[in-house]
Scaffold this motif. Structure first.
Motif, PDB file in Angstrom:
ATOM      1  N   ILE A 172       0.839  -1.210   0.000  1.00 41.81           N
ATOM      2  CA  ILE A 172       0.000   0.000   0.000  1.00 41.81           C
ATOM      3  C   ILE A 172       0.871   1.256   0.000  1.00 41.81           C
ATOM      4  O   ILE A 172       0.705   2.136  -0.848  1.00 41.81           O
ATOM      5  N   ALA A 173       1.842   1.298   0.919  1.00 46.85           N
ATOM      6  CA  ALA A 173       2.685   2.491   1.043  1.00 46.85           C
ATOM      7  C   ALA A 173       3.445   2.772  -0.254  1.00 46.85           C
ATOM      8  O   ALA A 173       3.522   3.922  -0.700  1.00 46.85           O
ATOM      9  N   CYS A 174       3.994   1.721  -0.869  1.00 41.93           N
ATOM     10  CA  CYS A 174       4.754   1.885  -2.122  1.00 41.93           C
ATOM     11  C   CYS A 174       3.855   2.382  -3.252  1.00 41.93           C
ATOM     12  O   CYS A 174       4.206   3.311  -3.980  1.00 41.93           O
ATOM     13  N   GLN A 175       2.691   1.746  -3.389  1.00 40.71           N
ATOM     14  CA  GLN A 175       1.784   2.100  -4.482  1.00 40.71           C
ATOM     15  C   GLN A 175       1.264   3.531  -4.329  1.00 40.71           C
ATOM     16  O   GLN A 175       1.165   4.279  -5.311  1.00 40.71           O
ATOM     17  N   ILE A 176       0.950   3.929  -3.096  1.00 38.24           N
ATOM     18  CA  ILE A 176       0.402   5.267  -2.838  1.00 38.24           C
ATOM     19  C   ILE A 176       1.441   6.350  -3.172  1.00 38.24           C
ATOM     20  O   ILE A 176       1.118   7.383  -3.767  1.00 38.24           O
ATOM     21  N   TRP A 177       2.694   6.091  -2.815  1.00 41.26           N
ATOM     22  CA  TRP A 177       3.784   7.031  -3.158  1.00 41.26           C
ATOM     23  C   TRP A 177       3.908   7.138  -4.671  1.00 41.26           C
ATOM     24  O   TRP A 177       3.987   8.231  -5.238  1.00 41.26           O
ATOM     25  N   GLN A 178       3.900   6.000  -5.345  1.00 37.10           N
ATOM     26  CA  GLN A 178       4.026   5.967  -6.798  1.00 37.10           C
ATOM     27  C   GLN A 178       2.864   6.713  -7.469  1.00 37.10           C
ATOM     28  O   GLN A 178       3.055   7.470  -8.423  1.00 37.10           O
TER      29      GLN A 178
END
Ligand SMILES: [Zn+2]
Length: 264
Positions: free
Chosen positions: A249-255
């Motif tokens: 979730i954290a990675c995708q949201i940043w991206q």
């Protein structure tokens, strides 16, 4: 190391931050917020948002006219907006101006004529198209007419519907047009059932995070100004609502935040 955070909607130039802007940004950084987008609301704060973006790394801005201040905007301002955006585009990718907005429709403000609001919004859509910039949208009680206008414009790029609260269907109609959904403090309120279940069900690659500081205080912080450093708590709530792994979730949201404003 957790991925950094991107506050995709934060009014850093507003009054509560004026006394100690450096401190405010420092606290946000310490809390993991690496990038912040500042929307502008009208001709009178375009210089200020640009100035903040020039001074502080990782801070970007948009130029637009917020429907909330509808009676203060003029068509002279539309012409000024056009020439400002043209200047920014000439600066190319180095410019901190990465969007048209904040703009949109607010039909909860019944004192402002709906057709007149639509005419001003139409100008913003035209400029986003002209300069290939994403739109940062404010929308209250006007989802259907807004979707209709965006469809008609056949934009090649999208943008973000900020501060979303509403139904899955409403969100989906914006996502289908290439827009991200801005998720903020609303999801921390237990009574915001509809929005919470909408956000839990939408595709993860359509969501971005925002504080809308100094507005939209989180649950438990009502009546006080909101801060960009609170973004981690919005992410934590999102993690509780979603089925995916925390790191995913954290990675995708940043991206998603980076993609929204055209950073690779
Ligand atoms: Zn805003």
């Amino acid at each position: 190391m957790p991925p950094p955070l991107f506050d995709t909607h934060c009014h850093l130039d507003f009054e509560p931050f004026k006394n100690d802007l450096s401190g405010e940004i420092e606290k946000a950084r310490t809390a993991g917020v690496e990038k912040i987008f500042i929307p502008s609301v009208g001709e009178w704060n375009w210089d200020e948002v640009a100035r903040i973006s020039e001074i502080y790394p990782g801070i970007y801005y948009g130029l637009g006219m917020h429907p909330y201040f509808f009676d203060r905007h003029t068509y002279e301002h539309v012409a000024l907006l056009d020439s400002r955006l043209q200047q920014q585009c000439r600066h190319g990718v180095q410019s901190g101006c990465v969007a048209v907005g904040e703009c949109g429709l607010d039909f909860a403000l019944t004192e402002y004529d709906e057709a007149a609001q639509q005419a001003l919004f139409e100008q913003h859509i035209g400029l986003a198209k002209k300069y290939s910039l994403p739109l940062v949208l404010h929308c209250r009680k006007a989802h259907q007419p807004m979707v209709k206008m965006l469809k008609k414009a056949q934009l090649s790029g999208g943008g973000v519907l900020h501060g979303f609260s509403g139904s899955y269907q409403q969100a989906k109609s914006f996502i289908d047009l290439g827009f991200y959904i801005g998720v903020g403090g609303t999801i921390t309120y237990p009574r915001a059932n509809k929005t919470r279940s909408t956000i839990s069900a939408l595709p993860l690659d359509s969501l971005v995070l925002e504080t809308d500081a100094p507005d939209m205080p989180l649950y438990g912080y009502q009546g006080r100004p909101n801060h960009p450093m609170m973004l981690k708590m919005v992410l934590n709530e999102l993690i509780l609502l979603r089925k995916e792994e925390e790191q995913t979730i954290a990675c995708q949201i940043w991206q998603n935040g980076c993609n929204l404003f055209g950073f690779s």
